[in-house]
Design a protein around this motif. Structure first.
Motif, PDB file in Angstrom:
ATOM      1  N   LYS A 150       0.818  -1.209   0.000  1.00  0.00           N
ATOM      2  CA  LYS A 150       0.000   0.000   0.000  1.00  0.00           C
ATOM      3  C   LYS A 150       0.856   1.266   0.000  1.00  0.00           C
ATOM      4  O   LYS A 150       0.550   2.251  -0.680  1.00  0.00           O
ATOM      5  CB  LYS A 150      -0.922  -0.014   1.221  1.00  0.00           C
ATOM      6  N   THR A 151       1.939   1.224   0.774  1.00  0.00           N
ATOM      7  CA  THR A 151       2.746   2.439   0.956  1.00  0.00           C
ATOM      8  C   THR A 151       3.919   2.534  -0.006  1.00  0.00           C
ATOM      9  O   THR A 151       4.484   3.617  -0.190  1.00  0.00           O
ATOM     10  CB  THR A 151       3.302   2.496   2.390  1.00  0.00           C
ATOM     11  N   GLY A 152       4.319   1.399  -0.566  1.00  0.00           N
ATOM     12  CA  GLY A 152       5.493   1.390  -1.429  1.00  0.00           C
ATOM     13  C   GLY A 152       6.800   1.431  -0.672  1.00  0.00           C
ATOM     14  O   GLY A 152       7.869   1.605  -1.267  1.00  0.00           O
ATOM     15  N   ALA A 153       6.739   1.272   0.639  1.00  0.00           N
ATOM     16  CA  ALA A 153       7.943   1.257   1.485  1.00  0.00           C
ATOM     17  C   ALA A 153       7.981  -0.034   2.286  1.00  0.00           C
ATOM     18  O   ALA A 153       6.938  -0.558   2.693  1.00  0.00           O
ATOM     19  CB  ALA A 153       7.949   2.452   2.428  1.00  0.00           C
ATOM     20  N   ARG A 154       9.177  -0.543   2.518  1.00  0.00           N
ATOM     21  CA  ARG A 154       9.312  -1.784   3.263  1.00  0.00           C
ATOM     22  C   ARG A 154       8.817  -1.630   4.702  1.00  0.00           C
ATOM     23  O   ARG A 154       9.099  -0.638   5.362  1.00  0.00           O
ATOM     24  CB  ARG A 154      10.773  -2.250   3.293  1.00  0.00           C
ATOM     25  N   ALA A 155       8.083  -2.629   5.165  1.00  0.00           N
ATOM     26  CA  ALA A 155       7.747  -2.716   6.583  1.00  0.00           C
ATOM     27  C   ALA A 155       8.935  -3.341   7.311  1.00  0.00           C
ATOM     28  O   ALA A 155       9.862  -3.872   6.684  1.00  0.00           O
ATOM     29  CB  ALA A 155       6.480  -3.540   6.776  1.00  0.00           C
ATOM     30  N   HIS A 215      14.761 -17.946   2.575  1.00  0.00           N
ATOM     31  CA  HIS A 215      13.418 -18.208   2.072  1.00  0.00           C
ATOM     32  C   HIS A 215      12.613 -16.931   1.832  1.00  0.00           C
ATOM     33  O   HIS A 215      11.769 -16.903   0.943  1.00  0.00           O
ATOM     34  CB  HIS A 215      12.645 -19.083   3.072  1.00  0.00           C
ATOM     35  N   LEU A 216      12.839 -15.918   2.655  1.00  0.00           N
ATOM     36  CA  LEU A 216      12.047 -14.690   2.592  1.00  0.00           C
ATOM     37  C   LEU A 216      12.912 -13.539   2.096  1.00  0.00           C
ATOM     38  O   LEU A 216      13.890 -13.165   2.741  1.00  0.00           O
ATOM     39  CB  LEU A 216      11.483 -14.352   3.979  1.00  0.00           C
ATOM     40  N   ALA A 217      12.536 -12.955   0.957  1.00  0.00           N
ATOM     41  CA  ALA A 217      13.273 -11.815   0.419  1.00  0.00           C
ATOM     42  C   ALA A 217      12.966 -10.560   1.234  1.00  0.00           C
ATOM     43  O   ALA A 217      12.002 -10.510   2.005  1.00  0.00           O
ATOM     44  CB  ALA A 217      12.903 -11.607  -1.041  1.00  0.00           C
ATOM     45  N   SER A 218      13.778  -9.548   1.044  1.00  0.00           N
ATOM     46  CA  SER A 218      13.623  -8.299   1.800  1.00  0.00           C
ATOM     47  C   SER A 218      12.881  -7.233   1.007  1.00  0.00           C
ATOM     48  O   SER A 218      12.931  -6.058   1.356  1.00  0.00           O
ATOM     49  CB  SER A 218      15.000  -7.763   2.198  1.00  0.00           C
ATOM     50  N   ASP A 219      12.190  -7.636  -0.057  1.00  0.00           N
ATOM     51  CA  ASP A 219      11.561  -6.636  -0.921  1.00  0.00           C
ATOM     52  C   ASP A 219      10.362  -5.960  -0.272  1.00  0.00           C
ATOM     53  O   ASP A 219      10.031  -4.815  -0.608  1.00  0.00           O
ATOM     54  CB  ASP A 219      11.155  -7.267  -2.259  1.00  0.00           C
ATOM     55  N   LYS A 220       9.692  -6.651   0.679  1.00  0.00           N
ATOM     56  CA  LYS A 220       8.538  -6.054   1.343  1.00  0.00           C
ATOM     57  C   LYS A 220       8.748  -5.836   2.832  1.00  0.00           C
ATOM     58  O   LYS A 220       8.290  -4.843   3.385  1.00  0.00           O
ATOM     59  CB  LYS A 220       7.298  -6.922   1.123  1.00  0.00           C
ATOM     60  N   VAL A 221       9.422  -6.783   3.485  1.00  0.00           N
ATOM     61  CA  VAL A 221       9.639  -6.691   4.930  1.00  0.00           C
ATOM     62  C   VAL A 221      11.097  -7.001   5.238  1.00  0.00           C
ATOM     63  O   VAL A 221      11.622  -8.031   4.794  1.00  0.00           O
ATOM     64  CB  VAL A 221       8.730  -7.660   5.713  1.00  0.00           C
ATOM     65  N   ILE A 222      11.730  -6.121   5.992  1.00  0.00           N
ATOM     66  CA  ILE A 222      13.091  -6.366   6.482  1.00  0.00           C
ATOM     67  C   ILE A 222      12.984  -6.877   7.912  1.00  0.00           C
ATOM     68  O   ILE A 222      12.339  -6.248   8.757  1.00  0.00           O
ATOM     69  CB  ILE A 222      13.932  -5.073   6.450  1.00  0.00           C
ATOM     70  N   VAL A 223      13.617  -8.012   8.168  1.00  0.00           N
ATOM     71  CA  VAL A 223      13.612  -8.615   9.506  1.00  0.00           C
ATOM     72  C   VAL A 223      15.053  -8.748   9.974  1.00  0.00           C
ATOM     73  O   VAL A 223      15.886  -9.324   9.271  1.00  0.00           O
ATOM     74  CB  VAL A 223      12.940 -10.001   9.508  1.00  0.00           C
ATOM     75  N   ASN A 224      15.370  -8.225  11.144  1.00  0.00           N
ATOM     76  CA  ASN A 224      16.723  -8.364  11.675  1.00  0.00           C
ATOM     77  C   ASN A 224      16.676  -8.484  13.193  1.00  0.00           C
ATOM     78  O   ASN A 224      15.613  -8.434  13.809  1.00  0.00           O
ATOM     79  CB  ASN A 224      17.624  -7.203  11.226  1.00  0.00           C
ATOM     80  N   THR A 225      17.836  -8.667  13.788  1.00  0.00           N
ATOM     81  CA  THR A 225      17.960  -8.715  15.243  1.00  0.00           C
ATOM     82  C   THR A 225      19.198  -7.945  15.650  1.00  0.00           C
ATOM     83  O   THR A 225      20.129  -7.775  14.853  1.00  0.00           O
ATOM     84  CB  THR A 225      18.017 -10.175  15.748  1.00  0.00           C
ATOM     85  N   PHE A 226      19.206  -7.455  16.874  1.00  0.00           N
ATOM     86  CA  PHE A 226      20.306  -6.603  17.318  1.00  0.00           C
ATOM     87  C   PHE A 226      20.596  -6.867  18.791  1.00  0.00           C
ATOM     88  O   PHE A 226      19.741  -7.354  19.536  1.00  0.00           O
ATOM     89  CB  PHE A 226      19.951  -5.116  17.142  1.00  0.00           C
ATOM     90  N   CYS A 227      21.811  -6.513  19.211  1.00  0.00           N
ATOM     91  CA  CYS A 227      22.166  -6.540  20.626  1.00  0.00           C
ATOM     92  C   CYS A 227      22.412  -5.107  21.081  1.00  0.00           C
ATOM     93  O   CYS A 227      23.243  -4.413  20.505  1.00  0.00           O
ATOM     94  CB  CYS A 227      23.417  -7.379  20.863  1.00  0.00           C
ATOM     95  N   PRO A 228      21.714  -4.657  22.129  1.00  0.00           N
ATOM     96  CA  PRO A 228      21.928  -3.291  22.620  1.00  0.00           C
ATOM     97  C   PRO A 228      23.099  -3.168  23.583  1.00  0.00           C
ATOM     98  O   PRO A 228      23.344  -2.080  24.111  1.00  0.00           O
ATOM     99  CB  PRO A 228      20.617  -2.982  23.327  1.00  0.00           C
ATOM    100  N   GLY A 229      23.802  -4.293  23.843  1.00  0.00           N
ATOM    101  CA  GLY A 229      24.870  -4.270  24.822  1.00  0.00           C
ATOM    102  C   GLY A 229      24.333  -4.373  26.241  1.00  0.00           C
ATOM    103  O   GLY A 229      23.155  -4.642  26.469  1.00  0.00           O
ATOM    104  N   MET A 230      25.197  -4.165  27.214  1.00  0.00           N
ATOM    105  CA  MET A 230      24.751  -4.170  28.606  1.00  0.00           C
ATOM    106  C   MET A 230      23.971  -2.894  28.884  1.00  0.00           C
ATOM    107  O   MET A 230      24.450  -1.793  28.618  1.00  0.00           O
ATOM    108  CB  MET A 230      25.945  -4.279  29.559  1.00  0.00           C
ATOM    109  N   VAL A 231      22.777  -3.060  29.414  1.00  0.00           N
ATOM    110  CA  VAL A 231      21.873  -1.931  29.618  1.00  0.00           C
ATOM    111  C   VAL A 231      21.481  -1.857  31.088  1.00  0.00           C
ATOM    112  O   VAL A 231      21.284  -2.884  31.754  1.00  0.00           O
ATOM    113  CB  VAL A 231      20.608  -2.076  28.746  1.00  0.00           C
ATOM    114  N   ASN A 232      21.349  -0.669  31.574  1.00  0.00           N
ATOM    115  CA  ASN A 232      20.947  -0.459  32.964  1.00  0.00           C
ATOM    116  C   ASN A 232      19.428  -0.637  33.083  1.00  0.00           C
ATOM    117  O   ASN A 232      18.667   0.320  33.124  1.00  0.00           O
ATOM    118  CB  ASN A 232      21.358   0.930  33.429  1.00  0.00           C
TER     119      ASN A 232
END
Length: 326
Positions: A150-155, A215-232
């Motif tokens: 609908k928006t033309g931008a990746r979710a 299996h899933l291309a990044s053309d519509k949805v980008i899926v990733n994971t991250f580490c924020p480091g040690m957090v208070n």
């Protein structure tokens, strides 16, 4: 040798504007989740959903956010990631009330040291940190896809992970035995290694994404994971007192504030591009897979986990056409 102190991080670049966008933040009643929600409002997200287990706490967060942004649209919704039924109720309600979803932030997580089982029959850390997040993502992917059309931008979908996934017990303490399944192994009492279980659960997340990107291309949805480091944050509150005290002393010296952790989270969610799809980001940079994942055993477990997760999810939701066993 790595530095004791964490490297500095920077906030989002100027000009980020999420006007018109709807975002879900799970685990939004404390810690990083609250700050993620606050910063989403700062960059003008039009609707922010606080997905929380404790509605009273969630409403308190909502009031505090509205005090700073009285014009904001903030909703509190029940989500208990210990229970598949709660995940299904959440997604059903959300889809009934919203026609678009631009950003899903899978932030809810635990790190308990005591072995507990959930109503689903799975060990608690694995259920909360891994399985329920997969179900939540699969249930909402059709809406994320239609929003992108609908928006033309990746979710976007981003998952709060941890560098500790490299300290998994599978690497040397409690490896899979012949005939064991991955999920069965982590559900068994014999394989429970208290101080490695958080790492184990976060490993499952990374393995799933590494297989998913095939299996899933990044053309519509980008899926990733991250580490924020040690957090208070309050994550160390589950530790016994003899460990909590020294951990709190270390955190006082090197932990990042929730504000800075949210900078890292929103970098993964908003700034990082298609190159981050199916990747693990340490702070803001894509990180090479840890040694265990690159090993023959790690690659075998990755495929086993993928197939077992498909079987598990097929009993709960409609499996999309792009998912197939390996």
């Amino acid at each position: 040798m790595p530095s004791f102190f964490q490297p500095p991080v920077t906030p989002l670049p100027n000009g980020v504007n999420l006007h018109g966008q709807t975002a879900i933040v799970t685990g939004a009643s404390s810690g990083i989740g609250v700050e993620i929600a606050r910063q989403l409002l700062e960059v003008k997200a039009s609707t922010v959903i606080l997905a929380v287990r404790n509605l009273t706490k969630g409403e308190a967060v909502r009031r505090s956010l509205l005090a700073a942004k009285p014009e904001a649209v903030i909703k509190v919704m029940k989500l208990d990631t210990e229970d598949y039924k709660s995940v299904q109720n959440f997604t059903k309600t959300f889809r009934a009330e919203h026609s678009e979803l631009h950003l899903l932030m899978l932030n809810a997580g635990i790190g308990t040291l005591k072995r507990e089982m959930t109503p689903t029959g799975h060990e608690k850390n694995v259920q909360v940190n891994y399985l329920s997040n997969v179900l939540l993502m699969l249930e909402l992917l059709p809406l994320l896809n239609s929003t992108a059309d609908k928006t033309g931008a990746r979710a976007r979908v981003t998952w709060t992970g941890s560098r500790f996934h490299g300290a998994t017990a599978l690497a040397n303490k409690a490896p899979l035995q012949s005939g064991e399944t991955v999920l069965g192994h982590f559900d068994s009492e014999e394989s429970f290694v208290a101080f490695a279980r958080y790492a184990d659960s976060k490993l499952l997340c990374v393995l799933f994404l590494y297989e998913m990107r095939k299996h899933l291309a990044s053309d519509k949805v980008i899926v990733n994971t991250f580490c924020p480091g040690m957090v208070n944050s309050g994550m160390s509150d589950v530790l016994p007192i003899y460990l909590r005290l020294p951990m709190n002393a270390i955190k006082a010296l090197r932990a990042r504030s929730p504000e800075k952790a949210a900078w890292i989270a929103l970098n993964a969610a908003i700034v990082a591009g298609p190159e981050s799809h199916g990747e693990f980001l340490g702070d803001k940079a894509i990180v090479e897979p840890v040694a265990y994942i690159k090993s023959a055993d790690g690659q075998k477990v990755q495929k086993m986990l993928w197939n077992e997760t498909i079987d598990e999810m097929s009993r709960l939701t409609t499996i999309p056409a792009w998912i197939s066993k390996v």
